[in-house]
Design a protein around this motif. Structure first.
Motif, short mmCIF file in Angstrom:
data_model
loop_
_atom_site.label_atom_id
_atom_site.label_comp_id
_atom_site.label_asym_id
_atom_site.label_seq_id
_atom_site.Cartn_x
_atom_site.Cartn_y
_atom_site.Cartn_z
N LEU A 149 -23.74 -13.53 -35.47
CA LEU A 149 -23.24 -12.56 -34.50
C LEU A 149 -22.20 -13.15 -33.56
N CYS A 151 -18.75 -12.08 -35.07
CA CYS A 151 -18.39 -10.68 -35.34
C CYS A 151 -17.43 -10.19 -34.27
N ARG A 153 -23.91 -3.57 -28.73
CA ARG A 153 -25.09 -3.73 -27.89
C ARG A 153 -24.69 -4.18 -26.50
N TYR A 172 -21.68 -7.39 -30.95
CA TYR A 172 -21.70 -6.48 -32.09
C TYR A 172 -22.86 -6.81 -33.02
N LEU A 173 -23.47 -5.76 -33.55
CA LEU A 173 -24.61 -5.91 -34.45
C LEU A 173 -24.34 -5.16 -35.75
N ARG A 229 -25.20 -3.77 -39.34
CA ARG A 229 -26.50 -3.46 -39.94
C ARG A 229 -26.35 -2.89 -41.33
N LEU A 244 -34.37 -9.20 -37.71
CA LEU A 244 -34.16 -8.03 -36.86
C LEU A 244 -35.47 -7.25 -36.74
N TYR A 260 -30.23 -12.85 -38.51
CA TYR A 260 -29.08 -12.95 -37.62
C TYR A 260 -29.10 -14.25 -36.82
N PRO A 301 -28.09 -15.44 -33.37
CA PRO A 301 -27.80 -14.70 -32.13
C PRO A 301 -26.50 -15.16 -31.48
N LEU A 344 -34.94 -7.98 -29.51
CA LEU A 344 -34.17 -7.49 -30.65
C LEU A 344 -34.43 -8.30 -31.91
N LEU A 345 -34.55 -9.63 -31.78
CA LEU A 345 -34.53 -10.51 -32.95
C LEU A 345 -35.77 -11.37 -33.15
#
Length: 511
Positions: free
Chosen positions: A13, A16, A47, A179-180, A182, A343, A355, A357, A396-397
């Motif tokens: 991430l 990204c 996010r 940004y995530l 998916r 996730l 992911y 982080p 989140l993770l």
């Protein structure tokens, strides 16, 4: 021990840039057909935000994933088989179309057919691609939160903020975002497969990819509600479920997925993992949410262990898969370097898209305070005060596990500081590496993989094998266009009929 192979993905991430190239190329390759207008097998969310479909993480409302009962057993959150059969003709746990968005086009033909001598300026009105009716200005879309565009209206509705208790400042000068991307998680314990009444959803034994058998699918949509990530969609034209296929035709010839191939930031990694299938249920039934990350990591097997290799061969895993697992960037990031996190492991599906982080904002924060943002000691002590709340990332993770999340971020910060010394002509400070339980050599290897890895290092994919027999019928496309096998066949009356079959909530719109 039952050794099986799984093709998995890791996304970094921190790299990204939110360009959505992956989403657009996936859309062009897989969902550029009638009935799939609202489907995004790959989407990139900003996010904090509510995501796509809206508030997909709110499982109290959506009833996705598994629930751990007091007796230690797991049951689908939407209920067992009897409840599923009772709701088979009217599934109440589906997102509304407004939670996705009503896709539209414009009446371009009005612009082309307008008379030249007309005194009025021709207008192309927006038109629904679902019903063909005119619509007003759009009020929601798959990227409504993009770059915090909708943050002031939607931030308070982010389920992760509510679950983590993190304080998020809405003022733009104090805000954070990342940004995530998916896709379908291709889980080891997929709820969508378990709740499908017709057995159309299945997990391929050779590589773990979760697919839909279009011939068996009856459009019950239990898979849509059962998936906690809301990555199964209903085609309103064919009456079939559709989802990300992990581009398996490409993987079978040793090529990466379309989203990986076209990723501008080079943040995606693909590889093979070996895991103990006999322990999947045990890992998913781990009592505490905070322990699920470690439980899932422990069922991943060392591909260089002679006992694991022998077990894999005994289960029919091709040797090329074993060799790919030994060179897998996924295993290195998850198990060796321990910087990749799953996730929402608390959904207990054991997701296979992990992911790394994001870390970037912490450097800016430290530098703004007048300190050296790349200094190892300063950087490691500032992790808990980073601009992105630690609680948010943990929720989140990592199932809320703050210790695991902080350890991951500290390793990433140590890599940044250690490599800065080398790039400035130093030899690398071993104290920095030791502070996070690593050696300088491991730090450099992790840096090469995360920062400057070549194409063949990021994608280690074995070819399909002739011993995995497939007939010619297996290669036909059941989604071959309007009038074809996947589009209802000859005489199919079109999407308007299927729209009428979509369920409605009281006072709500159709799904």
């Amino acid at each position: 021990m039952k050794v099986m192979a799984q093709i998995a993905m890791v996304m970094n991430l921190d790299k990204c840039i939110g360009c959505h190239t992956c989403s657009v190329t996936c859309k062009q390759a897989w969902t550029n057909r009638e009935g799939t207008e609202y489907m995004w097998f790959n989407n990139v969310e900003t996010r904090p935000g509510v995501g796509y479909p809206r508030r997909w993480e709110d499982q109290v409302e959506n009833k996705g994933g598994w629930v751990h009962k007091a007796n230690g057993k797991l049951v689908p959150r939407q209920g067992g088989r009897l409840k599923g059969l009772a709701n088979i003709f009217a599934n109440p746990n589906l997102p509304e179309m407004s939670d996705y968005y009503e896709p539209w086009t414009y009446e371009y033909e009005k612009l082309l057919s307008a008379p030249k001598d007309s005194s009025a300026l021709p207008v192309a009105r927006p038109k629904s691609q679902m019903t063909g009716e005119h619509i007003n200005a759009p009020e929601w879309g798959p990227n409504w939160d993009d770059d915090l565009g909708g943050s002031l209206e939607t931030m308070q509705d982010d389920p992760v903020i509510a679950a983590s208790g993190a304080e998020v400042k809405a003022q733009i000068e104090n805000a954070f975002m990342f940004y995530l991307p998916r896709i379908c998680e291709h889980c080891l314990n997929p709820t969508c497969v378990s709740v499908c009444p017709s057995g159309a959803m299945y997990k391929r034994s050779e590589d773990g990819i979760v697919l839909v058998d279009e011939d068996k699918c009856r459009g019950w949509r239990m898979c849509v509600s059962g998936c906690p990530y809301k990555k199964v969609y209903f085609n309103h034209t064919t009456g079939k479920a559709e989802k990300c296929t992990l581009c398996y035709p490409r993987l079978e010839i040793g090529e990466p997925t379309v989203c990986s191939e076209t990723c501008v930031g080079r943040l995606r990694y693909l590889g093979v993992l070996l895991y103990d299938a006999d322990r999947v249920g045990e890992a998913a039934a781990t009592e505490r949410d905070e322990d699920l990350y470690e439980a899932q990591r422990q069922i991943l097997l060392d591909p260089r262990d002679p006992e694991v290799i022998e077990g894999a061969l005994a289960e029919g895993v091709p040797r090329s898969y074993i060799e790919a697992a030994q060179e897998s960037p996924i295993y290195k990031l998850i198990h060796e370097y321990q910087v990749a996190l799953p996730l929402h492991p608390e959904y207990r599906t054991l997701p296979m898209v992990w992911y790394v982080p994001p870390l970037s904002p912490i450097v800016d924060e430290v530098t703004a305070s007048g300190n050296d943002g790349e200094d190892g000691k300063i950087l490691l002590t500032a992790i808990s005060r980073m601009r992105i709340p630690l609680e948010y990332l943990a929720s989140l993770l990592a199932g809320g596990n703050l210790a695991v999340t902080e350890k991951t971020l500290r390793r990433l910060a140590a890599m940044r500081s250690y490599m800065r010394d080398i790039h400035l002509g130093g030899e690398g400070n071993e104290e920095i590496a030791a502070a996070v339980g690593m050696t300088g050599e491991e730090i450099e290897a992790m840096y090469r993989l995360l920062a400057i890895a070549k194409y063949e290092d990021r994608y280690v994919i074995p070819n399909a094998h002739p011993e995995i027999e497939r007939s010619l019928d297996d290669f036909r496309c059941s989604l071959d266009g309007t009038g074809g096998v996947g589009m209802g066949g000859p005489g199919f009356s079109g999407n308007k009929v299927m729209v009428e079959l979509l369920p409605r909530r009281p006072g709500g719109t159709s799904v």
